[in-house]
Design an enzyme around this catalytic site. Sequence first.
Site, PDB file in Angstrom:
ATOM      1  N   ASP A   1     -18.067 -71.741  65.405  1.00  0.00           N
ATOM      2  CA  ASP A   1     -17.609 -72.531  64.265  1.00  0.00           C
ATOM      3  C   ASP A   1     -17.549 -71.618  63.050  1.00  0.00           C
ATOM      4  OD1 ASP A   1     -17.389 -74.903  65.689  1.00  0.00           O
ATOM      5  OD2 ASP A   1     -19.488 -75.406  65.370  1.00  0.00           O
TER       6      ASP A   1
ATOM      7  N   ASP B   1     -11.297 -77.499  66.649  1.00  0.00           N
ATOM      8  CA  ASP B   1     -11.783 -78.827  66.274  1.00  0.00           C
ATOM      9  C   ASP B   1     -10.782 -79.547  65.374  1.00  0.00           C
ATOM     10  OD1 ASP B   1     -14.091 -78.213  67.664  1.00  0.00           O
ATOM     11  OD2 ASP B   1     -15.223 -77.656  65.866  1.00  0.00           O
TER      12      ASP B   1
END
Length: 110
Positions: A56, A72
């Site tokens: 991330d 995402d």
Amino acid sequence: SRWIFVALAAVITLAICYALSKKLMQTALGSWSLVLIAAGAVGNAVDRVARGFVVDMFDFRLINFAIFNIADVFITVGGVWFLITYLFIDKSHTKKAKEPGYADDPSVRE
């Protein structure tokens, strides 16, 4: 557990490829929403296979928001786009429901 997520991404991607090949989505918007979802699933699966986890990269500390990555974003935007397209733009599912002989048609009940 990472292989479960990789397998899930593969199943979702194959289902989307099947839906696209059979032209189950009646609009280009619907098809592109499925492409975004598949791209996000593949992106996260590649991270899981290569690194063992998903990287991330976006962290907005000013507003205390979730940490996420481009895959995402693709999955989220594609999912919302799909729902909007399916519910409000693509009318193929409502046309089928109005066809005579459809299981939910009260005039067909025995």
